[in-house]
Design a protein around this motif. Structure first.
Motif, PDB file in Angstrom:
ATOM      1  N   PRO B 161       0.831  -1.231   0.000  1.00  0.00           N
ATOM      2  CA  PRO B 161       0.000   0.000   0.000  1.00  0.00           C
ATOM      3  C   PRO B 161       0.858   1.270   0.000  1.00  0.00           C
ATOM      4  O   PRO B 161       0.928   1.982   0.975  1.00  0.00           O
ATOM      5  N   LEU B 163       0.767   4.364  -1.217  1.00  0.00           N
ATOM      6  CA  LEU B 163       0.228   5.675  -0.841  1.00  0.00           C
ATOM      7  C   LEU B 163      -0.932   5.560   0.140  1.00  0.00           C
ATOM      8  O   LEU B 163      -1.562   6.543   0.487  1.00  0.00           O
ATOM      9  N   SER B 164      -1.237   4.338   0.550  1.00  0.00           N
ATOM     10  CA  SER B 164      -2.418   4.127   1.385  1.00  0.00           C
ATOM     11  C   SER B 164      -2.080   3.824   2.823  1.00  0.00           C
ATOM     12  O   SER B 164      -2.965   3.710   3.658  1.00  0.00           O
ATOM     13  N   ASN B 165      -0.806   3.651   3.106  1.00  0.00           N
ATOM     14  CA  ASN B 165      -0.393   3.331   4.460  1.00  0.00           C
ATOM     15  C   ASN B 165       0.395   4.507   5.029  1.00  0.00           C
ATOM     16  O   ASN B 165       1.317   5.007   4.377  1.00  0.00           O
ATOM     17  N   PRO B 166       0.048   4.944   6.239  1.00  0.00           N
ATOM     18  CA  PRO B 166       0.719   6.132   6.796  1.00  0.00           C
ATOM     19  C   PRO B 166       2.235   5.974   6.908  1.00  0.00           C
ATOM     20  O   PRO B 166       2.960   6.952   6.853  1.00  0.00           O
ATOM     21  N   PRO B 252      -2.919   9.114   3.830  1.00  0.00           N
ATOM     22  CA  PRO B 252      -3.849   8.658   4.861  1.00  0.00           C
ATOM     23  C   PRO B 252      -3.448   9.183   6.251  1.00  0.00           C
ATOM     24  O   PRO B 252      -2.262   9.302   6.528  1.00  0.00           O
ATOM     25  N   MET B 253      -4.438   9.490   7.010  1.00  0.00           N
ATOM     26  CA  MET B 253      -4.269   9.938   8.394  1.00  0.00           C
ATOM     27  C   MET B 253      -3.350  11.159   8.481  1.00  0.00           C
ATOM     28  O   MET B 253      -2.521  11.252   9.372  1.00  0.00           O
ATOM     29  N   ALA B 254      -3.493  12.059   7.515  1.00  0.00           N
ATOM     30  CA  ALA B 254      -2.707  13.298   7.468  1.00  0.00           C
ATOM     31  C   ALA B 254      -1.200  13.047   7.373  1.00  0.00           C
ATOM     32  O   ALA B 254      -0.406  13.940   7.652  1.00  0.00           O
TER      33      ALA B 254
END
Lengths: 476, 308
Positions: B161, B163-166, B252-254
């Motif tokens: 992931p 770009l999807s995992n902080p 994700p998550m800023a």
């Protein structure tokens, strides 16, 4: 014969004079907007109803020649209609808007509007921005006197909740008039084919969030490696991620427009954060984030149209717009009540409203803008909007002429009106946009297990209250 | 004295012709001067004033002293997150970007076959519009449709992931940043071609190997350009906006919410111009401090034609 020449010095002098003149002219008032025009028309909005400024003077603009109103909206769905100038051919336009031309601009952001207002050159009218946020800055006229004088706009002809949408805590009087699309905004839309395939009964949709979670589990499909290929419902995709989704789910306002206070920390919202987080545990937070980037979640139904998401919480417009944009998917669409918390089983929560034709203070053509609003409330226009864009306005006499079966799922919204137990209006808080921007982070912190549901509620409460103070917004 | 210097005779008093020339000169540069005064200096100075006000474009501006600055440090829930993200990105991405560009330039400076083709390939990312690059990277990195993850999925492996995992999102953005180093590569190439061949030949005669030459000739003689690229990278790094805005919109998550995005949101989503100006000036101070630090320390590591 004497040869006429211009010396370099002379040329520069002339050029200097010409440039200065051009600069002065550019800084002066525009010829198209003489100072007298708005001054003559603006008081019309503030005139007492007895003077009947609008409806009874339809010929006035024509006598002065065509007037052009600048209409700015944030949507893009009407671009084609305005490009085709379908309105000018309609007899209703000739009757109500004779001598008025429309200069339409779609996809206009709120920043554009604010800049235009700050520059002293606002559009005449427009729609689909944060009305409450703009209203508190006192940029709109009160349309009450126009409505009092209108022969076309009658309060009793509108669903009360739709009419009341135009009244804001932050604004005295009537903010514009219901226009473009303003009907019922919350329903659980679902793909009956995917539901049936999952072994669920499409005739018994979930009523509570726990039931919706069970459907979600059944509709979420992963491949052998654990990658998500289909999912049931992204709760935070409801109405493009609008914070109002929390209110519908909990039957509780996050902001009380009678006291001006926030109330995110009540147990209903905590329960909502808790139950909705479970949806992401099923899907996997990373997978959801990836889908968001590709499937258009939080972007008004893209994932549903792509059949990646089997259920979506959206308004009546979902049925018409999906039919226009993805007819094959729309055929499978059905709609029901947006789920509520288990403890609220039996409550039928619905949200009314959506949009108003807001008329700007300081614009040149307030009266003409209102006439345009009257025209856009005629049955003829509403027919065009319904058939070509899929939009509905909650005007009772026209609604009676509409076939609720035109779009799959639409009938639910029509049938639901008498069953609603709790009505809400959309986007009442002046900080709605701010909260909309903050919630995704807080929700994600919660469903990734970084904070508890209780902490999520406290965090968003803290952010909202702090921002209210930081912006120096007034007490109720 | 400026006026005196205009006179060829060194006299303080200008002749008629000199005055005429001066006027002509000023007249011809006046569009630029006016442009600079109106469009650069005035907004710049205004923004200093705005930073001490509450200003939303529309309602009357209100002077609030240091409140915006106090709010940024004490009552802005995102401030420290965006500062951390930005420093992470700048701290890792900028030095790495300069290093990668320098190494690529060195590779392209060798007598490799098809060198001009490679140069073009490396430079192309720099001239592709950011929106196009963003879309390409989105569909390389995406969980669902990304090229890499499609291969992994076909192999029955779990996806990455990007770009999807902080945890992975910032490194992924740094990777994209490294891909777009074409301009720096071209500048380094120009510097490398300016290094006298005789130095390498002399080093070879002295028995130096490739690493010695690189360490003691190439790096020192390229150091002014390394410093230039470092400062440019630093400035653009602190202003990073477009790629994260287009690819992740801060999530994700800023985890990819950077300073410039925070500034933009305050200015054009919340219409808090005063606070946005304060944020901008804080960024200016930090940038100026870093640039000053690099200049101050440059005497120790930048080599200018035989003198440090």
């Amino acid at each position: 014969m004497e040869e006429k020449t211009v010396s370099r010095r002379k040329f520069l002098k002339l050029a200097g004079i010409a440039s200065s003149g051009a600069l002065l002219a550019a800084c002066g008032p525009s010829a198209q907007q003489p100072a007298a025009a708005p001054a003559a028309e603006q008081p019309a909005a503030e005139q007492p109803a007895a003077e009947k400024p609008v409806a009874e003077q339809p010929a006035a603009p024509a006598a002065e020649g065509d007037k052009t109103i600048r209409l700015w909206v944030a949507w893009g769905q009407m671009n084609q209609l305005f490009q085709d100038e379908v309105w000018y051919q309609m007899p209703e336009y000739e009757e109500i808007c004779k001598g008025i031309k429309i200069e339409y601009k779609g996809n206009v952001s709120e920043a554009n509007v604010m800049t235009a207002i700050a520059a002293g050159d606002p559009p005449d009218c427009g729609a689909n921005w944060s009305y409450a946020q703009l209203a508190i800055k006192d940029v709109f006229i009160d349309t009450e006197p126009y409505i009092q004088a209108s022969q076309y706009i009658k309060q009793e002809n509108y669903i009360p909740a739709i009419w009341d949408f135009c009244k804001f805590w932050t604004f005295k009087g009537m903010l514009g008039l219901p226009c473009f699309e303003s009907f019922l905004d919350y329903g659980l839309n679902y793909n009956t084919e995917l539901v049936t395939k999952a072994g669920l009964d499409p005739n018994a949709p979930p009523e509570t969030w726990s039931e919706a979670l069970e459907w979600h589990k059944a509709l979420t499909i992963k491949d052998a490696a654990g990658n998500l290929t289909q999912f049931g419902l992204d709760p935070y995709d409801a109405m493009g991620g609008d914070p109002d989704g929390m209110e519908v789910a909990t039957n509780h306002k996050y902001w009380d427009d009678t006291t001006g206070k926030f109330d995110f920390t009540n147990e209903l919202f905590v329960e909502y954060f808790d139950i909705t987080s479970k949806f992401y545990e099923v899907m996997g937070p990373d997978q959801v984030a990836g889908l968001r980037q590709a499937e258009g979640m939080g972007g008004w139904g893209g994932s549903y149209n792509a059949e990646a998401q089997a259920m979506i919480i959206e308004g009546y417009w979902h049925t018409g717009e999906t039919t226009i944009q993805a007819p094959e998917v729309a055929k499978k669409n059905a709609a029901s009540w947006s789920p509520v918390l288990d403890s609220l089983r039996g409550r039928r929560v619905q949200v009314a409203g959506g949009h108003t034709l807001a008329i700007f203070k300081g614009a040149a053509h307030n009266a003409e803008s209102f006439k345009f609003g009257e025209f856009f409330n005629t049955d003829a226009v509403l027919d065009v909007m319904f058939k070509q864009v899929g939009w509905i306005l909650g005007k009772k006499s026209w609604l009676e002429t509409v076939d609720p079966n035109t779009y799959p799922g639409l009938k639910f919204y029509f049938d639901s009106i008498p069953e609603v137990t709790d009505w809400y209006q959309l986007r009442r808080c002046p900080l709605h946009g701010f909260i909309w921007g903050q919630l995704p982070e807080v929700r994600e912190l919660c469903y990734r297990g970084q904070i508890t549901p209780q902490q999520a509620a406290e965090e968003i409460q803290h952010r909202a209250v702090t921002e209210w103070q930081n912006q120096g917004l007034p007490e109720a | 004295m400026a006026v005196a210097s205009l006179s060829p005779k060194g006299s303080a008093r200008m002749t008629k012709g000199e005055r005429h020339n001066l006027m002509m000169g000023l007249l011809f540069v006046s569009p630029w001067i006016l442009g600079f005064l109106i469009w650069t200096l005035y907004p710049l100075l205004s923004s200093v004033f705005f930073s001490f006000t509450r200003y939303d474009f529309i309602t009357p501006m209100k002077f609030i002293g240091m409140q915006n600055y106090v709010e940024i440090f004490t009552r802005d829930p995102r401030f420290y997150t965006v500062v951390y993200n930005t420093f992470y990105y700048v701290g890792i991405g900028v030095p790495l970007g300069v290093a990668v560009a320098f190494l690529m330039a060195n590779l392209l400076n060798t007598d490799v076959k098809g060198r001009s083709v490679f140069r073009a390939i490396f430079y192309v990312p720099s001239i592709i519009p950011a929106i196009c690059s963003a879309m390409v990277w989105l569909f390389i990195f995406n969980n669902q449709y990304g090229v890499i993850n499609n291969v992994l999925r076909a192999l029955g492996r779990p996806i990455i992931p990007f770009l999807s995992n902080p945890t992975l999102s910032k490194p992924s953005l740094i990777l994209i940043h490294l891909w777009a180093q074409g301009t720096a590569v071209v500048i380094f190439l120009a510097a490398l071609q300016d290094v006298p061949r005789s130095l390498y030949e002399a080093a070879t005669v002295d028995g130096a190997n490739g690493w010695h030459k690189f360490r003691h000739i190439t790096i020192p003689l390229s150091s002014p350009i390394i410093m230039y690229n470092l400062i440019m990278g630093l400035i653009s790094g602190f202003q990073t906006f477009l790629m994260p805005y287009l690819l992740t919109n801060g999530g994700p998550m800023a985890s990819t919410e950077f300073y410039a995005m925070h500034l933009y949101r305050n200015a054009f989503e919340l219409f808090r111009m005063g606070k946005a100006c304060a944020l901008a000036w804080l960024m200016f101070v930090v940038l100026a401090a870093f640039t000053l630090f690099i200049f101050r320390t440059s005497a120790r590591w930048v080599f200018y034609g035989g003198e440090k």
